[in-house]
Write a protein that holds these residues in place. Structure first.
Motif, mmCIF file in Angstrom:
data_model
loop_
_atom_site.group_PDB
_atom_site.id
_atom_site.type_symbol
_atom_site.label_atom_id
_atom_site.label_comp_id
_atom_site.label_asym_id
_atom_site.label_seq_id
_atom_site.Cartn_x
_atom_site.Cartn_y
_atom_site.Cartn_z
ATOM 1 N N MET A 1 -7.412 15.184 7.337
ATOM 2 C CA MET A 1 -6.528 14.597 6.329
ATOM 3 C C MET A 1 -7.346 13.756 5.341
ATOM 4 O O MET A 1 -8.208 12.979 5.750
ATOM 5 N N ILE A 2 -7.062 13.928 4.073
ATOM 6 C CA ILE A 2 -7.812 13.193 3.060
ATOM 7 C C ILE A 2 -7.063 11.901 2.737
ATOM 8 O O ILE A 2 -6.565 11.228 3.614
ATOM 9 N N GLU A 3 -6.988 11.579 1.469
ATOM 10 C CA GLU A 3 -6.271 10.377 1.015
ATOM 11 C C GLU A 3 -4.758 10.567 1.112
ATOM 12 O O GLU A 3 -4.260 11.658 0.830
ATOM 13 N N PRO A 4 -4.017 9.501 1.443
ATOM 14 C CA PRO A 4 -2.557 9.655 1.355
ATOM 15 C C PRO A 4 -2.134 9.824 -0.102
ATOM 16 O O PRO A 4 -2.770 9.272 -0.999
ATOM 17 N N TYR A 5 -1.077 10.604 -0.318
ATOM 18 C CA TYR A 5 -0.573 10.777 -1.684
ATOM 19 C C TYR A 5 0.283 9.574 -2.067
ATOM 20 O O TYR A 5 0.205 9.060 -3.174
ATOM 21 N N ILE A 6 1.104 9.138 -1.105
ATOM 22 C CA ILE A 6 1.928 7.949 -1.319
ATOM 23 C C ILE A 6 1.687 7.002 -0.151
ATOM 24 O O ILE A 6 1.706 7.423 1.004
ATOM 25 N N GLU A 7 1.425 5.760 -0.451
ATOM 26 C CA GLU A 7 1.231 4.784 0.614
ATOM 27 C C GLU A 7 2.091 3.557 0.355
ATOM 28 O O GLU A 7 2.083 3.008 -0.742
ATOM 29 N N LEU A 8 2.856 3.158 1.363
ATOM 30 C CA LEU A 8 3.628 1.921 1.274
ATOM 31 C C LEU A 8 2.934 0.897 2.154
ATOM 32 O O LEU A 8 2.620 1.190 3.313
ATOM 33 N N ASP A 9 2.675 -0.247 1.597
ATOM 34 C CA ASP A 9 1.988 -1.279 2.351
ATOM 35 C C ASP A 9 2.873 -2.518 2.455
ATOM 36 O O ASP A 9 3.094 -3.204 1.470
ATOM 37 N N ASP A 10 3.419 -2.733 3.658
ATOM 38 C CA ASP A 10 4.214 -3.925 3.963
ATOM 39 C C ASP A 10 5.336 -4.162 2.933
ATOM 40 O O ASP A 10 5.492 -5.253 2.403
ATOM 41 N N VAL A 11 6.084 -3.099 2.689
ATOM 42 C CA VAL A 11 7.114 -3.142 1.650
ATOM 43 C C VAL A 11 8.436 -3.711 2.166
ATOM 44 O O VAL A 11 8.942 -3.296 3.210
ATOM 45 N N SER A 12 8.981 -4.677 1.432
ATOM 46 C CA SER A 12 10.332 -5.167 1.722
ATOM 47 C C SER A 12 11.182 -5.007 0.469
ATOM 48 O O SER A 12 10.697 -5.173 -0.648
ATOM 49 N N LYS A 60 8.484 -7.192 -2.182
ATOM 50 C CA LYS A 60 7.261 -7.578 -1.476
ATOM 51 C C LYS A 60 6.492 -6.322 -1.087
ATOM 52 O O LYS A 60 7.105 -5.283 -0.835
ATOM 53 N N GLY A 61 5.177 -6.420 -1.042
ATOM 54 C CA GLY A 61 4.353 -5.286 -0.663
ATOM 55 C C GLY A 61 4.098 -4.366 -1.838
ATOM 56 O O GLY A 61 4.564 -4.629 -2.947
ATOM 57 N N CYS A 62 3.343 -3.287 -1.595
ATOM 58 C CA CYS A 62 3.083 -2.392 -2.724
ATOM 59 C C CYS A 62 3.167 -0.924 -2.356
ATOM 60 O O CYS A 62 3.078 -0.535 -1.194
ATOM 61 N N VAL A 63 3.390 -0.141 -3.391
ATOM 62 C CA VAL A 63 3.490 1.313 -3.270
ATOM 63 C C VAL A 63 2.305 1.889 -4.037
ATOM 64 O O VAL A 63 2.165 1.663 -5.239
ATOM 65 N N ILE A 64 1.454 2.612 -3.307
ATOM 66 C CA ILE A 64 0.247 3.160 -3.928
ATOM 67 C C ILE A 64 0.409 4.672 -4.057
ATOM 68 O O ILE A 64 0.701 5.354 -3.079
ATOM 69 N N ILE A 65 0.283 5.149 -5.277
ATOM 70 C CA ILE A 65 0.436 6.583 -5.528
ATOM 71 C C ILE A 65 -0.895 7.136 -6.026
ATOM 72 O O ILE A 65 -1.438 6.637 -7.020
ATOM 73 N N CYS A 66 -1.434 8.112 -5.312
ATOM 74 C CA CYS A 66 -2.749 8.675 -5.643
ATOM 75 C C CYS A 66 -3.793 7.562 -5.814
ATOM 76 O O CYS A 66 -4.565 7.591 -6.789
ATOM 77 N N GLY A 67 -3.775 6.607 -4.935
ATOM 78 C CA GLY A 67 -4.776 5.554 -4.971
ATOM 79 C C GLY A 67 -4.526 4.456 -5.986
ATOM 80 O O GLY A 67 -5.325 3.524 -6.091
ATOM 81 N N ARG A 68 -3.436 4.541 -6.747
ATOM 82 C CA ARG A 68 -3.158 3.507 -7.754
ATOM 83 C C ARG A 68 -1.905 2.719 -7.412
ATOM 84 O O ARG A 68 -0.900 3.311 -7.005
#
Ligand code: ADP
Ligand code: MG
Length: 222
Positions: A1-12, A60-68
């Motif tokens: 598995m490479i990079e996640p396409y969508i990443e949620l980090d501690d999202v509220s 709160k938290g962030c949503v990272i899409i394609c590393g951004r």
């Protein structure tokens, strides 16, 4: 598995003046992994889908899409990568005819007339809408609206698709047809997260199943 396409980090996330419906959720979605999201009504699936597509922004938290970090991305910018099907397809239909609903975004993108015509007729065929091409979308049945909404999302060729209860209103044959189309997209390398209760549908497609309850992930099976 490479990079996640969508990443949620501690999202509220909380709706205005309401208690949080998503609390401290972290999740990585990969293009290579067809992910099903299940869970009872009110568990936060639709909210989660809207957060992943930037329609709702977390407090709160962030949503990272394609590393951004998507906080700095406009909705249209996210929409070029991620296609989203609303749980209620009536909400996303606005054009005066079925074919215009499908061709609208292609016109905005500046595609040529030939390209638009060929992509629209292919899409009408794929979703068995050719006979309805000039029909007024608001007069369509629930299932026809659902097929139209999915067709209009897919014609943009997104890299990643988030579908909220896509089989609602579809009979057995149409579910099978949709599942064939999604399998084809998966083989082409398009990422997918599908919110669904439809076991038969999910079992045929999913590599990974995430179960939500009370705004949290309670199970994550590959
Ligand atoms: N626009 C809204 N305003 C306030 N509360 C909402 C809104 N939309 C959903 N909710 C609440 O958020 C929770 C999660 O809803 P939702 O994400 O739609 O869950 P699901 O898709 O799993 O059924 C529920 O308690 C629901 O009542
Ligand atoms: Mg929902």
């Amino acid at each position: 598995m490479i990079e996640p396409y969508i990443e949620l980090d501690d999202v509220s996330f909380a709706y205005e003046r309401c208690a949080p419906v998503i609390g401290g959720l972290s999740l990585k979605l990969y293009k290579e992994q067809f992910t099903a999201i299940t869970g009872p009504n009110g568990s936060g699936k639709t909210t989660l889908g809207k957060i992943m597509t930037g329609i709702l922004r977390p407090q709160k938290g962030c949503v990272i899409i394609c590393g951004r970090d998507s906080a700095g991305m406009k909705l249209g910018e996210i929409g070029q990568r991620i296609g989203y099907l609303f749980q209620n397809p009536g909400l996303q239909i606005f054009a005066p005819s079925v074919q215009e609903e499908i061709s609208f975004a292609l016109g905005l993108k500046g595609c040529s007339k030939e390209e638009i015509d060929s992509r629209v007729s292919r899409s009408l065929r794929d979703f068995d809408l050719t006979n309805l091409s000039d029909a007024f979308p608001f007069k369509l049945s629930r299932g026809e609206k659902q097929r139209l909404a999915i067709a209009a999302v897919l014609v943009n060729k997104p890299d990643f698709l988030i579908l909220d209860e896509p089989t609602t209103g579809l009979d057995m044959e149409r579910r099978r047809a949709l599942s064939d189309i999604l399998l084809g997209l998966k083989e082409k390398g398009i990422g997918m997260a599908v919110i669904s209760h439809d076991r038969v549908f999910i079992d045929r497609l999913a590599d990974r199943t995430i179960k939500m309850h009370g705004g949290e992930i309670v199970e994550d099976r590959t």
